[in-house]
Design a protein around this motif. Structure first.
Motif, PDB file in Angstrom:
ATOM      1  N   PRO A  34       0.818  -1.213   0.000  1.00 34.22           N
ATOM      2  CA  PRO A  34       0.000   0.000   0.000  1.00 34.22           C
ATOM      3  C   PRO A  34       0.853   1.266   0.000  1.00 34.22           C
ATOM      4  O   PRO A  34       2.023   1.261   0.400  1.00 34.22           O
ATOM      5  N   VAL A  35       0.248   2.345  -0.435  1.00 35.38           N
ATOM      6  CA  VAL A  35       0.875   3.667  -0.357  1.00 35.38           C
ATOM      7  C   VAL A  35       0.624   4.226   1.038  1.00 35.38           C
ATOM      8  O   VAL A  35      -0.479   4.124   1.576  1.00 35.38           O
ATOM      9  N   THR A  36       1.648   4.814   1.637  1.00 36.66           N
ATOM     10  CA  THR A  36       1.545   5.283   3.022  1.00 36.66           C
ATOM     11  C   THR A  36       1.287   6.785   3.133  1.00 36.66           C
ATOM     12  O   THR A  36       1.292   7.329   4.233  1.00 36.66           O
ATOM     13  N   ASP A  37       1.050   7.455   2.003  1.00 40.91           N
ATOM     14  CA  ASP A  37       0.893   8.917   2.040  1.00 40.91           C
ATOM     15  C   ASP A  37      -0.218   9.350   2.989  1.00 40.91           C
ATOM     16  O   ASP A  37      -0.079  10.344   3.719  1.00 40.91           O
ATOM     17  N   GLU A  38      -1.341   8.617   2.974  1.00 38.96           N
ATOM     18  CA  GLU A  38      -2.469   9.023   3.798  1.00 38.96           C
ATOM     19  C   GLU A  38      -2.150   8.862   5.278  1.00 38.96           C
ATOM     20  O   GLU A  38      -2.529   9.706   6.105  1.00 38.96           O
ATOM     21  N   LEU A  39      -1.456   7.795   5.644  1.00 39.53           N
ATOM     22  CA  LEU A  39      -1.060   7.607   7.038  1.00 39.53           C
ATOM     23  C   LEU A  39      -0.096   8.694   7.495  1.00 39.53           C
ATOM     24  O   LEU A  39      -0.177   9.179   8.628  1.00 39.53           O
ATOM     25  N   ILE A  40       0.810   9.071   6.623  1.00 42.32           N
ATOM     26  CA  ILE A  40       1.763  10.132   6.974  1.00 42.32           C
ATOM     27  C   ILE A  40       1.032  11.459   7.130  1.00 42.32           C
ATOM     28  O   ILE A  40       1.292  12.230   8.064  1.00 42.32           O
ATOM     29  N   ALA A  41       0.083  11.746   6.228  1.00 42.46           N
ATOM     30  CA  ALA A  41      -0.713  12.974   6.357  1.00 42.46           C
ATOM     31  C   ALA A  41      -1.507  12.969   7.654  1.00 42.46           C
ATOM     32  O   ALA A  41      -1.642  13.996   8.322  1.00 42.46           O
ATOM     33  N   MET A  42      -2.053  11.794   8.012  1.00 45.97           N
ATOM     34  CA  MET A  42      -2.783  11.678   9.276  1.00 45.97           C
ATOM     35  C   MET A  42      -1.880  12.020  10.449  1.00 45.97           C
ATOM     36  O   MET A  42      -2.250  12.793  11.350  1.00 45.97           O
ATOM     37  N   ALA A  43      -0.678  11.433  10.457  1.00 46.95           N
ATOM     38  CA  ALA A  43       0.228  11.654  11.582  1.00 46.95           C
ATOM     39  C   ALA A  43       0.579  13.127  11.729  1.00 46.95           C
ATOM     40  O   ALA A  43       0.579  13.676  12.840  1.00 46.95           O
ATOM     41  N   ARG A  44       0.848  13.784  10.614  1.00 47.02           N
ATOM     42  CA  ARG A  44       1.215  15.204  10.689  1.00 47.02           C
ATOM     43  C   ARG A  44       0.032  16.062  11.127  1.00 47.02           C
ATOM     44  O   ARG A  44       0.183  16.991  11.932  1.00 47.02           O
ATOM     45  N   THR A  45      -1.140  15.760  10.596  1.00 45.31           N
ATOM     46  CA  THR A  45      -2.327  16.539  10.963  1.00 45.31           C
ATOM     47  C   THR A  45      -2.654  16.377  12.436  1.00 45.31           C
ATOM     48  O   THR A  45      -2.883  17.367  13.161  1.00 45.31           O
ATOM     49  N   ASN A  46      -2.688  15.143  12.918  1.00 46.01           N
ATOM     50  CA  ASN A  46      -3.069  14.906  14.305  1.00 46.01           C
ATOM     51  C   ASN A  46      -2.023  15.427  15.276  1.00 46.01           C
ATOM     52  O   ASN A  46      -2.355  15.914  16.359  1.00 46.01           O
ATOM     53  N   PHE A  47      -0.760  15.329  14.886  1.00 42.88           N
ATOM     54  CA  PHE A  47       0.292  15.868  15.757  1.00 42.88           C
ATOM     55  C   PHE A  47       0.152  17.376  15.916  1.00 42.88           C
ATOM     56  O   PHE A  47       0.185  17.905  17.037  1.00 42.88           O
ATOM     57  N   SER A  48      -0.008  18.077  14.796  1.00 43.85           N
ATOM     58  CA  SER A  48      -0.102  19.544  14.884  1.00 43.85           C
ATOM     59  C   SER A  48      -1.370  19.964  15.603  1.00 43.85           C
ATOM     60  O   SER A  48      -1.379  20.956  16.346  1.00 43.85           O
ATOM     61  N   THR A  49      -2.477  19.221  15.416  1.00 45.89           N
ATOM     62  CA  THR A  49      -3.718  19.553  16.114  1.00 45.89           C
ATOM     63  C   THR A  49      -3.573  19.355  17.609  1.00 45.89           C
ATOM     64  O   THR A  49      -4.042  20.186  18.400  1.00 45.89           O
ATOM     65  N   GLU A  50      -2.923  18.291  18.010  1.00 46.65           N
ATOM     66  CA  GLU A  50      -2.798  17.976  19.436  1.00 46.65           C
ATOM     67  C   GLU A  50      -1.707  18.790  20.114  1.00 46.65           C
ATOM     68  O   GLU A  50      -1.880  19.275  21.230  1.00 46.65           O
ATOM     69  N   MET A  51      -0.570  18.948  19.442  1.00 48.32           N
ATOM     70  CA  MET A  51       0.604  19.542  20.078  1.00 48.32           C
ATOM     71  C   MET A  51       0.803  21.014  19.754  1.00 48.32           C
ATOM     72  O   MET A  51       1.637  21.678  20.369  1.00 48.32           O
TER      73      MET A  51
END
Length: 581
Positions: free
Chosen positions: A416-433
C-alpha cells in the motif's frame, strides 16, 4: 484545547482501491447468471441484492468517467431495484403486504430475469466501455452501518403522496443504488418517478454540485410538471455538505426550496454541522431519515450493539472500554442467546469479511462464522471474559505474537501507499501539540497485510479453559477508518501500546513474532508506534467531541490522554516542549 479540536483530527480513510474494470463487469455478469439458476426465495433475495449493489457501483464508475454506457447500467440498476422492491414470483421479496398487482409481483420477476440474462443482454454488458482500471470504495452504509436498500424503499412508500411526480437525485456513489430503489418504490405506488445521479466535488466540508446541460433540462422538465425533488444518500456526515450542495444546486436551477426533500440514513443536528453556514442551510430544507437495521436475521433477539454488549461482559461500568457507539456495527444475540448476529457488510465487502473470518477460525484464533444473509454473520457466544492490560502474561504474549505472525502470512495485500497515514500523523500531531512534527516520517512496508487494526485487550476473550480467542477480527482492517492495508508492524505497534508492554515484555513479544514469522520488525517499528499513537489519539478526540453521552465522552477523553502520554514516550527527547504543557 477545546473539545471541538477533535473534529480537526484525521481518522477516516478514502478506502479507494484500484480494480480492473473488466473484472467488475464479469462479476456483475456472474450475478445476473445466478439470477436464472433455480433457487429458493432467500437465496434469490441475496442474489438480487448482490447484483443490485454491483450494478449501482458500476453505474457510478461509468457516470464519473462520462461513459456513454452509464445509461445502459442505469437501466440495469433500475431493473434490479424493481425486482428487489417488487419481489419474486412468490412475493417473498415484497416490502409490504398490500394486494398483488401486475407490477413487480406475479410474472415480472421471471420476465425481468429472462430479459436481463439473454445472450444479447449479456453480450451488450460484456462490451461496455468500462475504464481499464476503476477506482472503487466500499459503500459505507451497505458495508458498515446495516443500511439496506429496502430501508429507502420503505421510506419512499411512507412519503409517497399521489398524484405529485417525484424526481430523485442520487448522490454518487451509494446514492446511485438508493435513488434506483427509491424511484422503484414510488413507481410501485403508482407515482411517476425518474432519477439522475450527481457527484459533489471540492473540500469534504464544503462540497459543490455542478449540473450539466442534460441534468438542467431534466430539472426544468420536473419543475414544469410540478415534481418534488428528493435527494438520496447515506448520512449526513459531520458536514452535511453533500446533501447541501445538491439542494443548493437544485434551488439554483429554479426548484422551489419547499419541493426539495433530503432522504438520509441519519438524523442531523443542524447546529453540529461543520459545513459553512450549515445550520441555516440545513434548516431551509425538509429532511427525512430511514430506519436502518430493519432487515435483521429471523433469529435476531436482544440488541447488543452501540456498546450494549458491555453490560453482558462486565460486572462494573467503571471497567467498560470506550465505544464510539454510533460507529459500532449492528449486533444482536440470537433468540436463544447462543450466537452473536453481527452485521459485517453486504456485497463484495461482506464476502471478503466472511472469507477472513473463516481463515481466522480455521487457524484456531477465533470463533467459526456462519453466513446469515443480508450482510450478517453469526458467531457462537463464547463463555469467558474480555481481557485487560493487567492480564498480560507470558502465555498472552505468545498468543499475541502468534496471531500477528498468522496475519502476516494469511492476509497479504499489494504494497500500500503510506501517504495518507503520513498525512494523518502530521495533521493529528499539529492539532494535538500545536507544533509541526519534526523531520521526515517514513513508514517502511516489508510485510504488507490487511491488518487486524484492533489489538486492544478487550478484543481478546479468555475462556474458562484458558484459551484466548480474538474476536471482531475480520472488518476493522478494511473499514472506513485508517490505517487500512498496512505493514504488519501496525498490529505489532498496536499490541505493544494497547497492552502497555514493559520493555522486557516487548522484547519477548517481538522475539516470539520473529521466530514464528521470520520477519524482524525492529527497524520499522518506531515509526509505526508513532503513527499508531497519533491515529488512536485522533480517534479518541473525535469520538469524545461527537458523542452526546457524557459518560462515554469521558472515557474517550481519558483514552486521549493515555495515547498522548504514549506519544510523548515514543517521541522521547525529541518531544516538543509544548507536549508537556
Amino acid at each position: 484545547m477545546t473539545d471541538s479540536s477533535g473534529y480537526s483530527m484525521y481518522v477516516f480513510r478514502s478506502g479507494r482501491r484500484d480494480v480492473p474494470g473488466r473484472r467488475l463487469v464479469a462479476e456483475l455478469a456472474d450475478d445476473l447468471g445466478a439470477l436464472a439458476a433455480p433457487a429458493g426465495a432467500d437465496r434469490g433475495r441475496g442474489v438480487v441484492l448482490r447484483a443490485l449493489i454491483r450494478a449501482g457501483e458500476l453505474e457510478s464508475i461509468l457516470a464519473d468517467a462520462g461513459a456513454g454506457s452509464a445509461s445502459l447500467l442505469a437501466g440495469l440498476t433500475d431493473d434490479l431495484a424493481a425486482m428487489l422492491v417488487g419481489g419474486d414470483d412468490a412475493g417473498a421479496l415484497a416490502i409490504s403486504d398490500g394486494p398483488t398487482s401486475d407490477h413487480g409481483r406475479s410474472d415480472v420477476w421471471p420476465r425481468t430475469v429472462r430479459r436481463l440474462t439473454t445472450p444479447e443482454a449479456l453480450a451488450a454488458l460484456a462490451v461496455i466501455d468500462v475504464p481499464a482500471t476503476a477506482r472503487t470504495s466500499p459503500p459505507e452504509g451497505f458495508s458498515f452501518y446495516a443500511l439496506h436498500p429496502l430501508d429507502f424503499a420503505r421510506l419512499a412508500e411512507r412519503l409517497a403522496s399521489p398524484p405529485a411526480p417525484v424526481r430523485v437525485v442520487g448522490i454518487r456513489s451509494i446514492g446511485t443504488t438508493l435513488s434506483a430503489v427509491t424511484a422503484a418504490a414510488l413507481r410501485r405506488q403508482g407515482l411517476r418517478a425518474g432519477r439522475i445521479t450527481v457527484r459533489p466535488s471540492g473540500h469534504p466540508y464544503d462540497r459543490r454540485v455542478e449540473l450539466g446541460a442534460r441534468e438542467l433540462r431534466w430539472v426544468q422538465d420536473g419543475i414544469a410538471e410540478g415534481a418534488q425533488f428528493w435527494v438520496a444518500d447515506e448520512g449526513p456526515g459531520f458536514s452535511g455538505s453533500s446533501f447541501l450542495s445538491a439542494g443548493d444546486a437544485l434551488v439554483g436551477a429554479g426548484v422551489p426550496r419547499g419541493n426539495v426533500v433530503f432522504l438520509g440514513s441519519r438524523a442531523a443536528d443542524p447546529d453540529a454541522l461543520v459545513a459553512p453556514d450549515g445550520a441555516r442551510r440545513w434548516r431551509s430544507f425538509r429532511a427525512e431519515r430511514v430506519e436502518c437495521g430493519t432487515q435483521l436475521p429471523g433469529d435476531a433477539g436482544e440488541f447488543i450493539g452501540a456498546g450494549a454488549w458491555r453490560r453482558r461482559c462486565y460486572d462494573n461500568e467503571s471497567r467498560w472500554p470506550p465505544s464510539w457507539t454510533s460507529m459500532e456495527r449492528l449486533k444482536c444475540l440470537s433468540r436463544d442467546g447462543s450466537r452473536i448476529l453481527k452485521f459485517e457488510g453486504m456485497g463484495r465487502y461482506g464476502a471478503e469479511c466472511l472469507e477472513r473470518a473463516r481463515g481466522v477460525a480455521q487457524a484456531g484464533f477465533g470463533p467459526e462464522p456462519r453466513d446469515e444473509g443480508q450482510g450478517f454473520l453469526a458467531y457462537p457466544w463464547l463463555p469467558g471474559r474480555p481481557l485487560q492490560a493487567g492480564d498480560l502474561s507470558a502465555a498472552v504474549l505468545e498468543r499475541l505474537a502468534d496471531y500477528c505472525a498468522f496475519r502476516a502470512s494469511a492476509f497479504p495485500v499489494p504494497s500500500p501507499v503510506t501517504d495518507e497515514l503520513i498525512a494523518m500523523a502530521r495533521t493529528n500531531f499539529s492539532t494535538e501539540m500545536g507544533d509541526d512534527l519534526a523531520g521526515e516520517l517514513y513508514l517502511e512496508i516489508a510485510r504488507p497485510v490487511l491488518v487486524d487494526g484492533k489489538m486492544d485487550p478487550h478484543e481478546w476473550l479468555g475462556s474458562a479453559s484458558g484459551e484466548l480467542f480474538k474476536v471482531d477480527a475480520s472488518g476493522h482492517g478494511d473499514d472506513h477508518f485508517l490505517p487500512g492495508p498496512a505493514d504488519i508492524a501496525w498490529d505489532l505497534a498496536g499490541a505493544i501500546l494497547e497492552w502497555r508492554m514493559a520493555p522486557d515484555a516487548r522484547r519477548a513479544f517481538l522475539a516470539r513474532y520473529r521466530r514464528r514469522s521470520g520477519d524482524d520488525p525492529e527497524r520499522r517499528l518506531p515509526a509505526y508506534l508513532l503513527a499508531y499513537s497519533l491515529l488512536r489519539l485522533g480517534y479518541a478526540a473525535m469520538a469524545a467531541a461527537s458523542l452526546p453521552d457524557e459518560a462515554e465522552a469521558r472515557r474517550f477523553v481519558a483514552a486521549r490522554h493515555r495515547y498522548r502520554a504514549a506519544l510523548i514516550e515514543v517521541l522521547g527527547p525529541t518531544a516538543p516542549s509544548s507536549a508537556f504543557g
